[in-house]
Enzyme design. Sequence first.
Site, mmCIF file in Angstrom:
data_model
loop_
_atom_site.group_PDB
_atom_site.id
_atom_site.type_symbol
_atom_site.label_atom_id
_atom_site.label_comp_id
_atom_site.label_asym_id
_atom_site.label_seq_id
_atom_site.Cartn_x
_atom_site.Cartn_y
_atom_site.Cartn_z
ATOM 1 N N LYS A 191 0.870 -1.171 0.000
ATOM 2 C CA LYS A 191 0.000 0.000 0.000
ATOM 3 C C LYS A 191 0.905 1.220 0.000
ATOM 4 O O LYS A 191 2.049 1.155 0.446
ATOM 5 C CB LYS A 191 -0.898 -0.012 1.226
ATOM 6 C CG LYS A 191 -1.888 -1.168 1.159
ATOM 7 C CD LYS A 191 -2.851 -1.165 2.294
ATOM 8 C CE LYS A 191 -3.818 -2.335 2.050
ATOM 9 N NZ LYS A 191 -4.891 -2.370 2.992
ATOM 10 N N HIS A 229 -3.304 1.772 5.350
ATOM 11 C CA HIS A 229 -2.741 3.052 4.924
ATOM 12 C C HIS A 229 -2.452 3.959 6.114
ATOM 13 O O HIS A 229 -1.447 4.672 6.114
ATOM 14 C CB HIS A 229 -3.687 3.751 3.936
ATOM 15 C CG HIS A 229 -3.752 3.082 2.612
ATOM 16 N ND1 HIS A 229 -4.746 2.164 2.303
ATOM 17 C CD2 HIS A 229 -2.959 3.166 1.522
ATOM 18 C CE1 HIS A 229 -4.559 1.735 1.064
ATOM 19 N NE2 HIS A 229 -3.484 2.320 0.560
ATOM 20 N N SER A 246 -7.017 4.328 -1.350
ATOM 21 C CA SER A 246 -6.982 4.020 0.076
ATOM 22 C C SER A 246 -8.400 4.024 0.627
ATOM 23 O O SER A 246 -9.179 4.937 0.342
ATOM 24 C CB SER A 246 -6.141 5.078 0.804
ATOM 25 O OG SER A 246 -6.384 5.045 2.189
#
Length: 142
Positions: A46, A73, A114
């Site tokens: 991520k 995130h 995200s």
Amino acid sequence: QAGTLTKYLLNDILSTVLDPIGTEDHMTIAEIPEVSIVIDSNGLSKFIVAEVIDSTSDDQRLVVRADHRCEFHDEIRNRLRGELAMHGFRIRCVGGGRIVINAEEKTIRIMNKSGAFGKEPDRQKTVRMLERSFPEYQISII
């Protein structure tokens, strides 16, 4: 998540006590790497795009951070916040997604968004930041 938040708050308090703003260790905003990626052999992680703000001058800089060790995130954001708070910087996450790096093929692909921060307003700007840091790689948005 409560454990992460508690740990961050504790680190923030300790950082303030042990390294107050204005010490010789104060970093300038220009010294903050534009892109920092910690990736494992899978090449998948991520990533976030964050605006770093200097508390003393209000100067700003966008940065990209990816860390395969972070499941969420906001964990990447919290790591960045922890690294920079002691130097007098604030951060505001403006978006993120997933990044796939293939070192053999020299490709970087960014995709998705995200769940916590959404997609950054200008993904092409993210591509340009990655191109500056990885000029030998072909970077694409999926």
